[in-house]
Design an enzyme around this catalytic site. Structure first.
Site, PDB file in Angstrom:
ATOM      1  N   GLN A 140       9.561   3.430  -0.859  1.00 33.57           N
ATOM      2  CA  GLN A 140       9.827   4.215   0.344  1.00 33.57           C
ATOM      3  C   GLN A 140      11.320   4.272   0.656  1.00 33.57           C
ATOM      4  OE1 GLN A 140       7.423   5.918   1.712  1.00 33.57           O
ATOM      5  NE2 GLN A 140       5.853   4.967   0.448  1.00 33.57           N
TER       6      GLN A 140
ATOM      7  N   TYR B  70       0.818  -1.218   0.000  1.00 34.26           N
ATOM      8  CA  TYR B  70       0.000   0.000   0.000  1.00 34.26           C
ATOM      9  C   TYR B  70       0.853   1.271   0.000  1.00 34.26           C
ATOM     10  CZ  TYR B  70      -4.639  -2.025   1.319  1.00 34.26           C
ATOM     11  OH  TYR B  70      -5.837  -2.677   1.358  1.00 34.26           O
ATOM     12  N   GLU B  71       0.348   2.288  -0.672  1.00 36.32           N
ATOM     13  CA  GLU B  71       0.880   3.657  -0.594  1.00 36.32           C
ATOM     14  C   GLU B  71       2.386   3.750  -0.855  1.00 36.32           C
ATOM     15  OE1 GLU B  71      -1.336   5.762  -0.685  1.00 36.32           O
ATOM     16  OE2 GLU B  71      -2.958   4.414  -0.122  1.00 36.32           O
ATOM     17  N   GLY B  72       2.847   3.033  -1.855  1.00 32.98           N
ATOM     18  CA  GLY B  72       4.263   3.019  -2.171  1.00 32.98           C
ATOM     19  C   GLY B  72       4.934   1.854  -1.482  1.00 32.98           C
TER      20      GLY B  72
END
Length: 593
Positions: A448, A441-443
């Site tokens: 990251q 999720y979300e990168g």
């Protein structure tokens, strides 16, 4: 029924992360410690009675796609309605926008409680909160008035539409288009995938925040604009109008989080989809980063919540399951003795300590980031910039470490149950399936890690890194005054220097333009950096625990000891990998696989 420890959460809020100091700010003048405690109790009651009892049901009765619509488990109806009534969607937003204007520290605490109870629920709430907040920050007054009030009540819900089939995480390659219609609106056309919470029977309208490219816009991310694209038009009197041709093409069937719908959307294919520009043209990605950064901390928080629930499930089992006998001083076991509970076996204690150390360390990190966010909005000038930079450098770590270490903690929790952990009768297998998505999720973890090493540690000539080092040094110096904590303070200082060693080794590659080599082991660097940061959090916890009752204090100090013995000791090995010049991943030809 336990899925988190209220006493530990209260301790982290008040004694480690200075809740009462934050409440002195004018922005939070409406609250005191008692009112915050009442709110936490109310959210716990809501979670106990509505969320936790539904988690297995939502897994066993997943979302269903049929005839262009998605049906989610019926338990969501009263849950989403109650969340809206409690004001949980706009909990951190300004009072002038009908929010509760809570500190982000408290907002993330209440969402952690709900995620530990049922991680399938909060995505629906959080996406709507993030979407509404983005409209409030960058949208026109007309957009704010038309969409936000119903979103805060959960009558309408919000989504973020970034990913496309051909582009994946590479947002510079999106092809969804926006064509001006000459009346201030735009015709939106394209497909978006993996769009969470984007269709179900408990919302009257879906407010999609869509990234799309205007004709003639610059290539790459500099040519992306942001649009509000409602599933249904809104009439002048606020009522729901005609369908805006946002079609649900399908529902992705997932390994976990099966009650949290994830859809494939098509804009402008069955008819014209109309969008409304948010802010300025070609600024869309910079606007969306507000929501993305909020979502990254929220994702780490969700991973922490799932790991917490898994810890308490495996702890309960270990306290109830008799198996085997303790070794006697002779090194043998007495078969005539009653079987002992498995929690008495050292290796089971190790596994439980591993979970406890990860859960409480990660929760402290999430709250640390929340504290910095609150300070950044309640201070001015250089002080405000300091807290902003601290948020920037910790953001990718707060997303990544809880998702990766949390996954390992849940897996360890399943191991506590042995063969039963693998069975559907026990919930550990569900938590393992649910948490697997968190590092995606979300990168992803890889993305990251590139952000941390490629951007955050070098931004403003290392300003954020220096500020974080100063925060750690302050904690180290405070701990040096206590004989019990001094050894850990010395270790943290030594391991933090390994980060400097790695950067000193890698920087020449970047300066020579060999960015591939500089970033090749970014994920290993993230592991090292994240472990040191959690070690810092545990030292802060240890300091604050000194003033607590003896049983609570010893629980925290033993867990601190575990983290430093079993986790911090990994740092030198990670540094060795990063500083090794063999370049094995770069030189490995694709034909060799």
């Amino acid at each position: 029924m336990q899925y988190y420890d209220p006493k530990t959460l209260s301790f982290l809020l008040a004694d480690v992360h200075h809740l009462e100091e934050l409440l002195q700010a004018d922005r939070y003048a409406a609250y005191d410690r008692q009112s915050i405690d009442l709110l936490l109790d109310a959210v716990k009651d809501f979670s106990d009675t509505s969320l936790f009892p539904a988690i297995k049901i939502m897994d066993e009765n997943p979302c269903v796609f049929n005839d262009g619509h998605v049906t989610i488990p019926e338990q969501f109806g009263p849950i989403l309605k109650k969340a809206g009534e409690m004001g949980l969607i706009g909990a951190f937003m300004d009072e002038k926008d009908n929010g509760l204007q809570l500190p982000m520290l408290v907002f993330n605490a209440i969402y952690f409680i709900m995620e530990a109870a049922n991680n399938h629920v909060t995505g629906y709430l959080g996406l709507t909160a993030g979407s509404a907040n983005l409209i409030l920050t960058f949208g026109s007054e007309e957009l704010k008035q038309k969409y936000v009030p119903n979103m805060l009540e959960m009558r309408w819900t919000g989504t973020m539409c970034l990913t496309e089939p051909q582009a994946g995480s590479s947002l510079s390659d999106i092809t969804a288009s926006a064509k001006p219609k000459g009346d201030g609106t735009y015709a939106i056309k394209g497909q978006k995938i993996f769009i969470s919470a984007s269709d179900h029977q408990f919302s009257d309208n879906f407010v999609h925040l869509v990234l799309a490219r205007l004709e003639g816009a610059p290539a790459g991310t500099k040519g992306i604009s942001l649009f509000v694209v409602p599933q249904y038009f809104v009439n002048d009197d606020g009522s729901i109008g005609d369908f805006n041709h946002v079609d649900v093409v399908g529902e992705f069937e997932k390994l976990g989080q099966r009650g949290y719908c994830t859809n494939h959307l098509a804009f402008g294919e069955s008819g014209e989809s109309i969008g409304y520009l948010v802010g300025q043209e070609n600024k869309g990605l910079s606007y969306m980063f507000q929501m993305m950064n909020e979502a990254r901390i929220a994702t780490g928080r969700m991973g922490t919540g799932i790991a917490s629930a898994a810890y308490y499930a495996s702890l309960q089992y270990a306290k109830e399951r008799p198996q085997g006998r303790k070794l006697q001083s002779t090194g043998k076991k007495d078969p005539g003795e009653e079987q002992t509970l498995i929690i008495n076996h050292p290796d089971v204690k190790r596994m439980l300590l591993h979970q406890k150390a990860i859960v409480e360390g990660c929760l402290s990190l999430i709250l640390q980031c929340s504290y910095y966010v609150d300070k950044s909005v309640t201070t001015e000038g250089e002080e405000k910039n300091t807290y902003h930079l601290l948020c920037e450098i910790l953001n990718p770590i707060a997303k990544t470490y809880p998702s990766e270490a949390g996954k390992d903690a849940v897996d360890t929790g399943l191991q506590v149950l042995g063969g039963y952990g693998y069975m559907m009768d026990f919930i550990l297998q569900q938590y393992l399936r649910d948490i697997r998505i968190i590092s995606i999720y979300e990168g992803t973890t890889g993305i990251q890690s590139l952000d941390l090493l490629g951007r955050k540690v070098t931004m403003m000539e290392g300003a954020a890194l220096k500020l974080l080092a100063k925060e750690m040094e302050d904690t180290i110096m405070a701990a040096m005054d206590n004989d019990e904590l001094k050894p850990y303070a010395l270790i943290l200082g030594e391991e933090a220097k390994l980060i400097e060693t790695c950067l000193a080794h890698l920087m020449p590659y970047a300066m020579k333009g060999n960015h591939e080599r500089y970033l090749a082991d970014a994920t290993i660097f993230m592991d090292l950096f994240g472990t040191v940061v959690i070690g810092w959090q545990w030292l802060k916890i240890g300091l604050a625990a000194l003033d607590q009752d003896e049983a609570f204090k010893q629980s925290k100090l033993h867990t601190l000891n575990y983290f430093y013995k079993y986790e911090m000791s990994r740092c030198k090995g990670l540094q060795k990998i990063i500083c090794d010049d063999s370049e094995v991943t770069i030189k490995m030809g694709t034909e060799m696989f």
